[in-house]
Design a protein around this motif. Structure first.
Motif: not given
Length: 234
Positions: A187-201
């Protein structure tokens, strides 16, 4: 070799996650020349005034290009080992690199193969020179950086789940990790732009669908966290 020469080389400890498994494998190359012809060893090249390399990094890239034909997702220099006994030809030193490969990485030919990292670390697979030691030291570097960084994400496929990330982190550390702590890091990485939630499962054969993420590193490096992933005292 004369008594005034020192043989210098660059060697690569290239790791991938084993297909359909949660452990690491190391890429080895069967030596074509003496000494130790026919034995499995780390891919590497000699560096001297007659080779085309203008830097150690260029030599590391040449080693991968000429000996393995693979392109790493991440690579860093770990250190240099040298003495008068590691090579039967005389005084020698090796500057060795840690390279992380995608889990789907394949190699061609009988001169290349992936071996279970634990077997090499336990010396069930004996390598020439001091290559078992170089693998051990590279693994120690990977484990140490895993505690404070996002480095294991370079071992994952383009799209991955939390469980995939957990498996990579645990493989790098060699021990179990708290699932909740890892989720907080993602979650921290997502907030900082290092991980992206693709919206897929994805849809596993058993269990509920799992969120798919994508690693989006900045500048080909690892994100450094302020706190250790492991509890104090571990």
């Amino acid at each position: 070799m004369s008594t005034v020469e020192v043989l210098a080389s660059v060697d690569i400890v290239a790791l991938r996650m084993a297909p359909e498994a949660q452990h690491l494998q190391v890429l080895l190359h069967r030596r074509e020349r003496e000494p130790h012809a026919g034995q499995w060893a780390l891919p590497g090249v000699i560096v001297n005034g007659r080779t085309p390399d203008t830097s150690l990094e260029a030599a590391a890239e040449r080693a991968l290009r000429e000996k393995t034909q693979v392109v790493p997702c991440y690579m860093e220099q770990v250190g240099t080992e040298g003495n008068a006994f590691r090579d039967p030809r005389g005084w020698s030193l090796s500057t060795y690199y840690l390279a992380l490969l995608e889990p789907g990485q394949v190699v061609e030919g009988e001169q290349l193969a992936f071996f279970d990292l634990d077997s090499v670390l336990a010396r069930k697979v004996l390598l020439p020179f001091d290559h078992n030691l170089l693998v051990e030291l590279a693994r120690e570097r990977l484990a140490a950086k895993t505690v404070y960084s996002s480095l294991p994400l370079y071992l994952l496929a383009e799209k991955f789940t939390v469980l995939d990330a957990l498996g990579a982190v645990q493989a790098c550390l060699g021990q179990a990790v708290n699932n909740t702590s890892l989720r907080k890091r993602l979650e921290r990485l997502r907030e900082r732009g290092w991980v992206r939630d693709t919206g897929e499962k994805n849809q596993p054969r058993l269990g509920r669908p799992q969120q798919l993420y994508q690693h989006t590193p900045q500048g080909g490096r690892a994100f450094m966290f302020e706190r250790s992933l492991l509890p104090e005292g571990v």
